[in-house]
Design a protein around this motif. Structure first.
Motif, PDB file in Angstrom:
ATOM      1  N   ASN A  63       0.827  -1.204   0.000  1.00  0.00           N
ATOM      2  CA  ASN A  63       0.000   0.000   0.000  1.00  0.00           C
ATOM      3  C   ASN A  63       0.862   1.254   0.000  1.00  0.00           C
ATOM      4  OD1 ASN A  63       0.622   0.687   2.855  1.00  0.00           O
ATOM      5  ND2 ASN A  63      -0.645  -1.094   3.327  1.00  0.00           N
ATOM      6  N   GLN A  82      -5.467   2.688   6.420  1.00  0.00           N
ATOM      7  CA  GLN A  82      -5.578   3.537   7.597  1.00  0.00           C
ATOM      8  C   GLN A  82      -6.255   2.833   8.768  1.00  0.00           C
ATOM      9  OE1 GLN A  82      -6.971   3.969   4.612  1.00  0.00           O
ATOM     10  NE2 GLN A  82      -8.828   5.210   4.679  1.00  0.00           N
ATOM     11  N   VAL A 138     -14.415   6.219  -0.335  1.00  0.00           N
ATOM     12  CA  VAL A 138     -14.152   5.785   1.041  1.00  0.00           C
ATOM     13  C   VAL A 138     -14.760   6.790   2.011  1.00  0.00           C
ATOM     14  CG1 VAL A 138     -12.375   5.281   2.756  1.00  0.00           C
ATOM     15  CG2 VAL A 138     -12.059   4.568   0.375  1.00  0.00           C
ATOM     16  N   LEU A 160      -8.293  -1.130   3.474  1.00  0.00           N
ATOM     17  CA  LEU A 160      -8.001   0.274   3.760  1.00  0.00           C
ATOM     18  C   LEU A 160      -6.856   0.333   4.774  1.00  0.00           C
ATOM     19  CD1 LEU A 160     -11.633   1.704   4.049  1.00  0.00           C
ATOM     20  CD2 LEU A 160     -10.029   1.982   2.133  1.00  0.00           C
ATOM     21  N   GLN A 208      -8.683  -3.912   8.540  1.00  0.00           N
ATOM     22  CA  GLN A 208      -7.867  -3.429   7.432  1.00  0.00           C
ATOM     23  C   GLN A 208      -7.971  -4.387   6.245  1.00  0.00           C
ATOM     24  OE1 GLN A 208      -3.711  -3.969   8.064  1.00  0.00           O
ATOM     25  NE2 GLN A 208      -3.128  -3.144   6.070  1.00  0.00           N
ATOM     26  N   PHE A 259     -13.329   3.871   8.944  1.00  0.00           N
ATOM     27  CA  PHE A 259     -13.385   4.147   7.508  1.00  0.00           C
ATOM     28  C   PHE A 259     -14.016   2.931   6.832  1.00  0.00           C
ATOM     29  CE2 PHE A 259      -9.843   6.566   9.147  1.00  0.00           C
ATOM     30  CZ  PHE A 259      -9.861   7.756   8.440  1.00  0.00           C
ATOM     31  N   SER A 260     -14.739   3.157   5.743  1.00  0.00           N
ATOM     32  CA  SER A 260     -15.348   2.035   5.036  1.00  0.00           C
ATOM     33  C   SER A 260     -15.631   2.394   3.589  1.00  0.00           C
ATOM     34  CB  SER A 260     -16.654   1.626   5.719  1.00  0.00           C
ATOM     35  OG  SER A 260     -17.250   0.530   5.027  1.00  0.00           O
ATOM     36  N   ARG A 261     -15.625   1.365   2.750  1.00  0.00           N
ATOM     37  CA  ARG A 261     -16.077   1.533   1.370  1.00  0.00           C
ATOM     38  C   ARG A 261     -17.611   1.469   1.296  1.00  0.00           C
ATOM     39  NH1 ARG A 261     -11.628   1.303  -1.753  1.00  0.00           N
ATOM     40  NH2 ARG A 261      -9.802   0.251  -0.875  1.00  0.00           N
ATOM     41  N   CYS A 313     -15.848   8.082   6.060  1.00  0.00           N
ATOM     42  CA  CYS A 313     -15.227   8.171   7.384  1.00  0.00           C
ATOM     43  C   CYS A 313     -16.283   8.612   8.396  1.00  0.00           C
ATOM     44  CB  CYS A 313     -14.073   9.174   7.349  1.00  0.00           C
ATOM     45  SG  CYS A 313     -13.263   9.466   8.943  1.00  0.00           S
ATOM     46  N   GLU A 320     -11.699  -4.421   4.688  1.00  0.00           N
ATOM     47  CA  GLU A 320     -12.064  -3.231   3.913  1.00  0.00           C
ATOM     48  C   GLU A 320     -11.023  -2.888   2.850  1.00  0.00           C
ATOM     49  OE1 GLU A 320     -14.745  -1.255   4.116  1.00  0.00           O
ATOM     50  OE2 GLU A 320     -15.590  -1.416   6.133  1.00  0.00           O
TER      51      GLU A 320
END
Length: 239
Positions: A70, A202, A137, A200, A195, A150-152, A139, A198
């Protein structure tokens, strides 16, 4: 630091897609160069085609490995290869050709004013028609201004599963600011369940118990997540 990887699964070659006659990565670099808080600006890439395009535009480039998972870990490796002493490292995603220099400065200053945080990042109100798009994304933020999740997917969700026209959904912009010491720790932290679920990076910060300061801004343009976004970016530039 502007991480740029050629082999994107959703949009291969994305950093070099042309936007108004210039590669997207060059447009992002030119915008970031206007920020006043940065003392050095570097593109971190694993691809010689991106390297050549950036150097032709006058950008400094550092090469990184091609198997880095990433952008945060790419920024960490680039930091090690650059050498020198830095207090703060800003990860400016290469698919944000309309990133506002003032937002970069706001996020840097927010981290400098938040000694209990290792990370800061901006969010902006999300258009209602984009709330359920997985390429955007989202928040959620607590009352003190720290990131909770955070999420899609659509967050927060509700019993109906429909977008609430009265709620302000927040879009996470492609910009992360790290304490330099923490950035060197991040690659050593094991991946975390949320992590991985998702996809992601962060979320690993939050799951390991670190605090993340969120800066609310008004930004009219999202990044280029898929080929169809190029036309909307160019339309904004025309206006």
């Amino acid at each position: 630091m502007i991480p740029a990887r050629y082999a994107s699964s959703r949009f291969p070659g994305k950093p070099l897609v042309m936007i108004k006659g210039k590669p997207m990565i060059v447009r992002t670099y030119e915008q970031a160069a206007k920020a006043t808080t940065l003392t050095r600006l570097v593109v971190a890439t694993d691809d010689v085609r991106i390297k050549r395009a950036c150097e032709a535009a006058g950008a400094e480039v550092v090469m990184t490995d091609d198997d880095i998972p990433n952008g945060t870990e790419r920024a960490a490796q680039a930091l090690d290869r650059l050498g020198g002493k830095f207090d703060v490292v800003v990860n400016i995603q290469g698919d944000e050709p309309l990133i506002e220099p003032g937002i970069i400065d706001d996020v840097v200053r927010a981290l400098q004013r938040s000694p209990d945080s290792v990370y800061s990042t901006p969010v902006t109100p999300l258009k209602r028609e984009e709330v359920q798009m997985h390429s955007r994304v989202k928040c959620i933020v607590d009352q003190a201004g720290y990131a909770m999740y955070f999420s899609r997917g659509m967050i927060p969700n509700n019993k109906t599963g429909a977008v609430d026209p009265e709620h302000e959904y927040l879009l996470h912009l492609g910009l992360q600011c790290y304490d330099a010491k923490f950035l060197r720790i991040y690659p050593k932290l094991p991946p975390t369940p949320l992590q991985l679920q998702e996809d992601l990076e962060q979320l690993k910060v939050i799951e390991h118990g670190y605090r993340m300061k969120v800066v609310r801004v008004n930004h009219c343009a999202h990044g280029v997540d898929e080929p169809g976004d190029v036309a909307s970016i160019e339309a904004i530039m025309d206006r």
